[in-house]
Design a protein around this motif. Structure first.
Motif, PDB file in Angstrom:
ATOM      1  N   GLN A  70      25.265   7.603 -71.714  1.00 37.87           N
ATOM      2  CA  GLN A  70      26.289   8.756 -72.392  1.00 37.87           C
ATOM      3  C   GLN A  70      24.931   9.443 -72.941  1.00 37.87           C
ATOM      4  OE1 GLN A  70      29.792   9.539 -74.427  1.00 37.87           O
ATOM      5  NE2 GLN A  70      30.793   9.264 -72.370  1.00 37.87           N
ATOM      6  N   HIS A  71      24.184   7.901 -74.082  1.00 35.84           N
ATOM      7  CA  HIS A  71      22.719   8.841 -74.430  1.00 35.84           C
ATOM      8  C   HIS A  71      22.768   7.387 -74.058  1.00 35.84           C
ATOM      9  CE1 HIS A  71      25.295  11.898 -77.441  1.00 35.84           C
ATOM     10  NE2 HIS A  71      26.342  10.907 -76.922  1.00 35.84           N
ATOM     11  N   GLN A  72      20.403   7.313 -74.484  1.00 34.77           N
ATOM     12  CA  GLN A  72      19.927   6.880 -75.141  1.00 34.77           C
ATOM     13  C   GLN A  72      18.764   7.119 -76.240  1.00 34.77           C
ATOM     14  OE1 GLN A  72      18.738   4.494 -70.472  1.00 34.77           O
ATOM     15  NE2 GLN A  72      18.355   6.843 -70.574  1.00 34.77           N
ATOM     16  N   VAL A  73      18.478   6.740 -77.170  1.00 32.53           N
ATOM     17  CA  VAL A  73      17.773   6.896 -78.734  1.00 32.53           C
ATOM     18  C   VAL A  73      17.004   5.921 -78.452  1.00 32.53           C
ATOM     19  CG1 VAL A  73      17.778   7.160 -80.853  1.00 32.53           C
ATOM     20  CG2 VAL A  73      19.570   8.164 -79.279  1.00 32.53           C
ATOM     21  N   VAL A  74      15.550   6.220 -78.774  1.00 31.09           N
ATOM     22  CA  VAL A  74      14.506   5.694 -78.631  1.00 31.09           C
ATOM     23  C   VAL A  74      13.541   5.588 -80.312  1.00 31.09           C
ATOM     24  CG1 VAL A  74      11.884   4.368 -77.932  1.00 31.09           C
ATOM     25  CG2 VAL A  74      13.984   5.418 -76.276  1.00 31.09           C
ATOM     26  N   VAL A  75      13.627   4.660 -81.102  1.00 32.38           N
ATOM     27  CA  VAL A  75      13.007   4.656 -81.776  1.00 32.38           C
ATOM     28  C   VAL A  75      12.005   4.854 -82.271  1.00 32.38           C
ATOM     29  CG1 VAL A  75      13.369   3.560 -84.685  1.00 32.38           C
ATOM     30  CG2 VAL A  75      15.435   3.839 -82.455  1.00 32.38           C
ATOM     31  N   VAL A  76      11.069   5.425 -83.131  1.00 29.36           N
ATOM     32  CA  VAL A  76       9.881   4.920 -82.355  1.00 29.36           C
ATOM     33  C   VAL A  76       8.789   5.005 -83.927  1.00 29.36           C
ATOM     34  CG1 VAL A  76       9.517   5.644 -80.454  1.00 29.36           C
ATOM     35  CG2 VAL A  76       9.254   7.450 -82.240  1.00 29.36           C
ATOM     36  N   GLY A  77       7.735   4.401 -84.500  1.00 30.26           N
ATOM     37  CA  GLY A  77       7.277   5.031 -85.293  1.00 30.26           C
ATOM     38  C   GLY A  77       6.105   5.595 -85.054  1.00 30.26           C
ATOM     39  N   SER A  78       4.763   4.932 -85.094  1.00 29.28           N
ATOM     40  CA  SER A  78       3.541   6.170 -84.577  1.00 29.28           C
ATOM     41  C   SER A  78       3.778   5.592 -83.040  1.00 29.28           C
ATOM     42  CB  SER A  78       2.276   5.354 -84.900  1.00 29.28           C
ATOM     43  OG  SER A  78       1.995   3.860 -84.419  1.00 29.28           O
ATOM     44  N   GLY A  79       2.704   7.152 -82.175  1.00 35.36           N
ATOM     45  CA  GLY A  79       3.046   7.216 -81.078  1.00 35.36           C
ATOM     46  C   GLY A  79       3.856   8.250 -80.405  1.00 35.36           C
ATOM     47  N   ARG A  80       4.612   9.038 -81.222  1.00 37.26           N
ATOM     48  CA  ARG A  80       5.635   9.646 -80.993  1.00 37.26           C
ATOM     49  C   ARG A  80       4.577  10.497 -80.026  1.00 37.26           C
ATOM     50  NH1 ARG A  80       9.714  13.807 -84.641  1.00 37.26           N
ATOM     51  NH2 ARG A  80      11.227  14.665 -82.321  1.00 37.26           N
ATOM     52  N   GLU A  81       4.648  10.996 -79.645  1.00 39.95           N
ATOM     53  CA  GLU A  81       3.933  11.945 -78.692  1.00 39.95           C
ATOM     54  C   GLU A  81       4.118  11.488 -77.030  1.00 39.95           C
ATOM     55  OE1 GLU A  81       2.448  11.879 -82.211  1.00 39.95           O
ATOM     56  OE2 GLU A  81       3.028  12.890 -82.707  1.00 39.95           O
ATOM     57  N   GLN A  82       3.108  10.003 -77.292  1.00 37.71           N
ATOM     58  CA  GLN A  82       3.341   9.229 -76.022  1.00 37.71           C
ATOM     59  C   GLN A  82       4.619   9.039 -75.580  1.00 37.71           C
ATOM     60  OE1 GLN A  82       0.831   5.816 -76.139  1.00 37.71           O
ATOM     61  NE2 GLN A  82      -1.143   7.001 -77.247  1.00 37.71           N
ATOM     62  N   LEU A  83       4.933   8.933 -76.145  1.00 44.66           N
ATOM     63  CA  LEU A  83       7.008   8.465 -75.879  1.00 44.66           C
ATOM     64  C   LEU A  83       7.241   9.547 -75.231  1.00 44.66           C
ATOM     65  CD1 LEU A  83       7.571   5.930 -78.235  1.00 44.66           C
ATOM     66  CD2 LEU A  83       7.541   5.237 -75.905  1.00 44.66           C
ATOM     67  N   GLU A  84       7.439  11.030 -76.459  1.00 37.83           N
ATOM     68  CA  GLU A  84       8.134  11.923 -75.888  1.00 37.83           C
ATOM     69  C   GLU A  84       7.539  12.482 -74.231  1.00 37.83           C
ATOM     70  OE1 GLU A  84       9.283  13.624 -80.026  1.00 37.83           O
ATOM     71  OE2 GLU A  84       7.174  14.264 -78.972  1.00 37.83           O
ATOM     72  N   LYS A  85       5.998  12.363 -74.001  1.00 41.24           N
ATOM     73  CA  LYS A  85       6.125  12.949 -72.847  1.00 41.24           C
ATOM     74  C   LYS A  85       6.052  11.962 -71.517  1.00 41.24           C
ATOM     75  CE  LYS A  85       0.994  13.992 -70.319  1.00 41.24           C
ATOM     76  NZ  LYS A  85      -0.363  13.632 -70.763  1.00 41.24           N
ATOM     77  N   ALA A  86       6.411  10.670 -71.986  1.00 39.54           N
ATOM     78  CA  ALA A  86       6.722   9.889 -71.064  1.00 39.54           C
ATOM     79  C   ALA A  86       8.037   9.827 -70.636  1.00 39.54           C
ATOM     80  CB  ALA A  86       6.353   7.791 -71.280  1.00 39.54           C
ATOM     81  N   LEU A  87       8.756   9.973 -71.675  1.00 35.19           N
ATOM     82  CA  LEU A  87      10.544  10.074 -71.545  1.00 35.19           C
ATOM     83  C   LEU A  87      10.840  11.129 -70.817  1.00 35.19           C
ATOM     84  CD1 LEU A  87      11.336   7.290 -74.659  1.00 35.19           C
ATOM     85  CD2 LEU A  87      10.669   6.983 -71.690  1.00 35.19           C
ATOM     86  N   GLY A  88      10.367  12.627 -71.384  1.00 32.37           N
ATOM     87  CA  GLY A  88      10.995  13.909 -71.132  1.00 32.37           C
ATOM     88  C   GLY A  88      12.189  13.808 -71.661  1.00 32.37           C
TER      89      GLY A  88
END
Length: 473
Positions: A70-88
């Motif tokens: 039901q939920h997928q949460v990815v915990v990030v440090g630096s590079g948040r913008e890259q992951l947001e772009k990749a995962l949508g």
């Protein structure tokens, strides 16, 4: 007493039915990806480095998706913008800043899971090849009759190195200990902690609140929730994977290359088991989504990029590079061919040596055998494209399309200047530059008039030789 657990995950992927989510337990996935990845020495976030053309994080999320979380949460440090772009929109991003250990990282997902009541699987973004069947085995153990508070995933590598240890007896955990905090007897244990675990949401976050940082690193360790649960008199269980490679982490370019090699080796074996011939398997490179039919022959040094579908009875000759292409039954490709995205080869067609095809369809039985570029084109059935032919599809601003009719014959070294249409059964004479449509059955010859100047070349050579001699003198 230090002992190995006998609980094992399945050695082969489970069926889709067996991977259905547990009816009484909604599922959330928490993926830890806050590490700085300094050993990669890269501006690209570590978990976005590709294996078989796909970011390692997406390999992991694809396996987790089989359990319908039901939920997928990815915990990030630096590079948040890259992951947001990749995962949508496929995952929620939670930020851990600063980083105070894995327990602290999981706590950052609590806000995203507010109000969620169900199971939580904690995974690692740089451990991309955990099987869905292994995840399911952990969840099933979580809901066994003894109702463990936490289920951890263990593994037994050839060399236990500095991994944290799982001290267990008959599948029940007695203690979790980090290597740096372990004594000699505990370090002698061969059952290691992968870091992956499953727990009910209410247990997970309640236990995390009680984790301290009185350890060699001064961090909040996620495995400590196991020890806290055991101290409370509750059960903690371990499930052991039968394949240590499944939980191998990737922290450097070298480890990334090793993971790629393992993935490719298994994919080659599967291709051959499914009925394809790989003449030199170690030289063939697949993408994560390559589809290969039966009785396909793939020669040496062939590379597949993403998005390739190969039907039955295809021959792909050596040194070909194929990406984003559909290849129908009975097609021959290469050697030294390049198929780019949008290439669509119909049954029995042929693309030969040093031919490049991009966003173009070759009809049934059509042939382009030598030294040709076909871009943004439609080639009719049984058309013949001569050596050195190019479709001139780009004017520096826009792309244009070339349409070649059935059974048309395009002579060698011809330039088809799009937009242009060549009719069925038409012939374009060799060396022509065609910028206007050619009707069905028509011959089109577009060449400059040939001029003949007898003796001119001899006079030219004599003059140049004299000039060269004078210069030397």
């Amino acid at each position: 007493m230090l002992a190995r657990t006998s609980t094992m995950t399945q050695s082969t992927p489970a069926s889709a039915a067996s991977l259905a989510p547990l009816a009484s337990a909604p599922l959330a996935i928490v993926v830890l990806a806050a590490g700085k990845g300094t050993r990669m020495k890269s501006d690209l976030h570590k978990v976005l480095h590709p294996i078989a053309g796909r970011p390692m994080l997406k390999h992991l999320l694809a396996s987790a998706a089989e359990l319908a979380p039901q939920h997928q949460v990815v915990v990030v440090g630096s590079g948040r913008e890259q992951l947001e772009k990749a995962l949508g929109e496929t995952a929620t991003i939670a930020v851990q800043e600063p980083q105070h250990g894995t327990g602290h990282a999981v706590q950052q997902a609590q806000g995203a899971l507010a109000g969620f009541s169900g199971d939580v699987l904690v995974l690692y973004g740089d451990v991309p090849f955990v099987r869905a069947s292994t995840m399911q085995a952990m969840l099933e153990r979580l809901h066994a009759a003894d109702e463990p508070a936490v289920v951890v995933l263990g593994f037994e590598p050839d060399d236990a190195l500095a991994y944290g240890r799982v001290i267990a007896q008959d599948g029940l955990v007695a203690k979790m200990v980090e290597f740096k905090d372990a004594d000699a007897q505990e370090r002698a244990c061969t059952l290691c902690n992968s870091g992956l675990l499953a727990a009910r949401a209410e247990d997970l976050f309640a236990l995390l609140e009680r984790v301290g940082n009185n350890n060699a690193q001064g961090e909040y360790y996620l495995p400590d929730i196991v020890n806290i649960a055991i101290a409370d008199g509750r059960t903690a269980a371990v499930v052991t994977t039968d394949d240590p490679d499944e939980v191998a982490g990737i922290n450097s370019r070298s480890e990334l290359a090793a993971a790629e090699a393992r993935w490719q080796g298994r994919r080659r074996e599967r291709a051959m088991a499914d009925g394809a011939t790989l003449v030199a398997p170690e030289t063939v490179w697949f993408a994560w989504d390559t589809v290969v039919g039966r009785d396909v022959t793939i020669e040496q040094n062939v590379v597949f990029g993403p998005g390739v579908v190969v039907a039955d009875k295809v021959v792909i000759h050596a040194f070909s590079h194929i990406e984003g292409a559909r290849i129908a039954s009975g097609v021959s490709v290469g050697p030294f061919a390049r198929l780019r995205p949008g290439a669509d080869l119909a049954e029995g067609s042929r693309v030969g040596n040093f031919v490049e095809v991009k966003n173009a369809r070759l009809g049934e039985g059509a042939k382009a055998n030598h030294l040709t570029y076909l871009g943004d084109a439609e080639i009719g059935a049984h058309a013949n494209i001569g050596a050195g032919t190019i479709t001139c599809n780009y004017d520096g601003y826009f792309k244009y399309r070339t349409v070649i009719g059935e059974r048309a014959f395009i002579g060698s070294n011809s330039s088809l200047i799009a937009p242009v249409r060549i009719g069925a059964d038409a012939i374009v004479a060799a060396g022509s530059a065609v910028s206007r449509d050619v009707s069905d059955g028509e011959l089109r010859l577009v060449r400059a008039e040939q001029l003949i100047k007898p003796g001119w070349a001899d006079r030219f050579h004599d003059a140049m030789k004299r000039k060269k001699a004078e210069k030397k003198g």
